[in-house]
Scaffold this motif. Structure first.
Motif, PDB file in Angstrom:
ATOM      1  N   GLY A 179       0.826  -1.201   0.000  1.00 36.44           N
ATOM      2  CA  GLY A 179       0.000   0.000   0.000  1.00 36.44           C
ATOM      3  C   GLY A 179       0.858   1.248   0.000  1.00 36.44           C
ATOM      4  O   GLY A 179       1.691   1.434   0.887  1.00 36.44           O
ATOM      5  N   ASN A 212      -0.688   4.462  -1.069  1.00 36.55           N
ATOM      6  CA  ASN A 212      -1.540   5.653  -1.027  1.00 36.55           C
ATOM      7  C   ASN A 212      -2.034   5.968   0.374  1.00 36.55           C
ATOM      8  O   ASN A 212      -2.415   7.101   0.661  1.00 36.55           O
ATOM      9  N   ASN A 213      -2.053   4.960   1.255  1.00 38.29           N
ATOM     10  CA  ASN A 213      -2.579   5.141   2.606  1.00 38.29           C
ATOM     11  C   ASN A 213      -1.586   4.604   3.626  1.00 38.29           C
ATOM     12  O   ASN A 213      -0.680   3.824   3.296  1.00 38.29           O
ATOM     13  N   THR A 264      -1.601   2.186   6.675  1.00 32.67           N
ATOM     14  CA  THR A 264      -2.499   1.150   7.176  1.00 32.67           C
ATOM     15  C   THR A 264      -1.812   0.321   8.249  1.00 32.67           C
ATOM     16  O   THR A 264      -0.639  -0.026   8.121  1.00 32.67           O
ATOM     17  N   ARG A 285      -6.838   2.697   8.807  1.00 33.02           N
ATOM     18  CA  ARG A 285      -6.274   3.347   7.624  1.00 33.02           C
ATOM     19  C   ARG A 285      -6.408   4.855   7.746  1.00 33.02           C
ATOM     20  O   ARG A 285      -7.491   5.362   8.056  1.00 33.02           O
ATOM     21  N   SER A 299      -5.702   8.226   5.349  1.00 33.25           N
ATOM     22  CA  SER A 299      -5.529   8.547   3.932  1.00 33.25           C
ATOM     23  C   SER A 299      -5.112  10.005   3.773  1.00 33.25           C
ATOM     24  O   SER A 299      -5.964  10.905   3.744  1.00 33.25           O
ATOM     25  N   GLU A 330     -17.208   6.726  -0.166  1.00 34.26           N
ATOM     26  CA  GLU A 330     -16.800   5.321  -0.262  1.00 34.26           C
ATOM     27  C   GLU A 330     -17.609   4.461   0.705  1.00 34.26           C
ATOM     28  O   GLU A 330     -18.046   3.357   0.360  1.00 34.26           O
ATOM     29  N   ASP A 374      -9.564  -0.604  -9.657  1.00 26.68           N
ATOM     30  CA  ASP A 374      -8.262  -0.955  -9.085  1.00 26.68           C
ATOM     31  C   ASP A 374      -8.232  -2.422  -8.665  1.00 26.68           C
ATOM     32  O   ASP A 374      -7.744  -2.764  -7.576  1.00 26.68           O
ATOM     33  N   ASN A 390      -5.715  -6.368  -3.898  1.00 28.44           N
ATOM     34  CA  ASN A 390      -7.026  -5.920  -3.433  1.00 28.44           C
ATOM     35  C   ASN A 390      -8.063  -7.029  -3.456  1.00 28.44           C
ATOM     36  O   ASN A 390      -9.269  -6.766  -3.365  1.00 28.44           O
ATOM     37  N   LEU A 433     -11.167  -5.538  -1.729  1.00 26.92           N
ATOM     38  CA  LEU A 433     -10.790  -4.420  -0.870  1.00 26.92           C
ATOM     39  C   LEU A 433     -10.591  -3.130  -1.663  1.00 26.92           C
ATOM     40  O   LEU A 433     -10.629  -3.137  -2.885  1.00 26.92           O
ATOM     41  N   ASP A 434     -10.349  -2.063  -0.931  1.00 24.26           N
ATOM     42  CA  ASP A 434      -9.805  -0.812  -1.443  1.00 24.26           C
ATOM     43  C   ASP A 434     -10.655  -0.195  -2.551  1.00 24.26           C
ATOM     44  O   ASP A 434     -10.319  -0.242  -3.738  1.00 24.26           O
ATOM     45  N   GLU A 441     -11.198   3.022  -2.886  1.00 22.64           N
ATOM     46  CA  GLU A 441     -10.935   4.451  -2.864  1.00 22.64           C
ATOM     47  C   GLU A 441     -10.896   5.095  -4.239  1.00 22.64           C
ATOM     48  O   GLU A 441     -11.070   6.303  -4.379  1.00 22.64           O
TER      49      GLU A 441
END
Length: 331
Positions: free
Chosen positions: A28, A30-31, A33, A46, A48, A59, A197, A202, A216-217, A219
């Motif tokens: 990961g 972008n975040n 976690t 998480r 962000s 979301e 994505d 994910n 998952l994920d 975003e």
């Protein structure tokens, strides 16, 4: 999120025991976690830094709708705070806590696993078709190429930073080709909400029996071209890479019956959408590098993927639509 005090403060807001074990996750970018374990309970915290609280709340609206859609796998479940909300605003970005979903990332080196991956992508696409655009974090309708940076200036910055000029030149070549094909795609294909994505990282599967247990994920979820879901799944699963890619791509498409889900126009556009995705991904990563949010190595990796995608599109990628159309459905 490197401050342990912030982590503990956030977990306390959700009532997580103070003695819970907290560890970093392995992937990961972008975040920030953390995996949180207390007894038999497990969550993921998480933060962000590059998203707004409103985007995260959108979301969560989407996830609540998907939870009622009858999917054969789980999606993240945000844990509610005492006041009923699911987001904590912090100086480092909005924070959320989600229940853990059992499973492990899939091994997509075998066709049966790719079939299951393709089926899950199709099931999710069908469920997302019923989601309203306003219940998503993004509006992608303008497309990834609507506002391109000054590529000449970006190229000079990358070369000055140490990248090879021939490697950087790929960005201009890719952008020029993509803009040409985008003019034939934009506004002419069906649209709906897409995850956008669907990477191996994910997706979760049962380690013993193989079925998908979770996705998952969300975003990057937003309203865009429906066929981009299959495009991203093919690209990020590795199904369209290297020798024998035709068989792997067919397996993924067969698992989700994508050849019958997409229109002839969507099938014909798949090779060019692969190129659009590669250019958009490269530009996005380069922009993050300019902001100090990604490394130069990450940009170089995206440029290499773009170079390979350009080669693939010219040499054999034009067959992709026919391969997907001919794959049929498994079982």
């Amino acid at each position: 999120m490197t401050d342990p005090d912030l982590v503990r403060e956030l977990l306390a807001r959700w009532g997580v025991p103070a003695n819970a074990a907290v560890t970093r996750t392995e992937h990961g970018t972008n975040n920030h976690t953390r995996r949180v374990v207390s007894g038999s309970r497990c969550w993921y915290l998480r933060v962000s830094p590059h998203r707004s609280a409103d985007q995260v709340r959108a979301e969560h609206r989407l996830l609540a709708k998907l939870a009622k859609a009858g999917l054969p796998f789980a999606v993240p479940t945000p844990v509610a705070l005492p006041d009923g909300g699911t987001v904590v605003d912090t100086a480092r970005g909005p924070a959320v806590l989600c229940e853990s979903i059992p499973g492990v990332p899939p091994d997509l080196s075998q066709e049966p696993a790719l079939e299951r991956f393709g089926r899950a992508a199709a099931d999710l696409s069908e469920a997302l078709a019923g989601i309203a655009p306003q219940d998503t974090p993004h509006e992608w309708q303008g497309g990834p190429l609507e506002v391109l940076p000054d590529l000449s200036s970006l190229a000079r910055e990358l070369v000055t930073a140490g990248l090879d000029i021939d490697q950087v030149r790929v960005l201009r070549n890719g952008a020029d080709r993509t803009l040409a094909v985008w003019s034939k795609i934009a506004g002419r294909l069906p649209n709906q909400v897409v995850h956008a994505d669907l990477a191996r990282s994910n997706v979760l599967v049962d380690p013993d029996t193989g079925p998908v247990t979770g996705i998952l994920d969300f975003e990057l979820t937003g309203y865009w071209i429906r066929a981009i879901e299959l495009t991203v799944a093919l690209a990020l699963s590795g199904a369209a890479d290297g020798p024998g890619w035709q068989h792997r791509a067919a397996a993924l498409a067969r698992g989700g019956a994508w050849g019958t889900r997409l229109t002839p126009a969507e099938l014909a556009a798949l090779p060019d959408l692969m190129l659009v995705r590669a250019v958009a991904s490269t530009v996005w990563r380069a922009n993050r590098w300019q902001l100090g949010q990604s490394s130069l190595t990450e940009v170089a990796d995206r440029l290499d993927v773009l170079a390979e995608t350009l080669r693939w599109r010219s040499a054999e990628g034009g067959r992709l639509g026919d391969i997907v159309a001919a794959a049929g459905a498994s079982g």
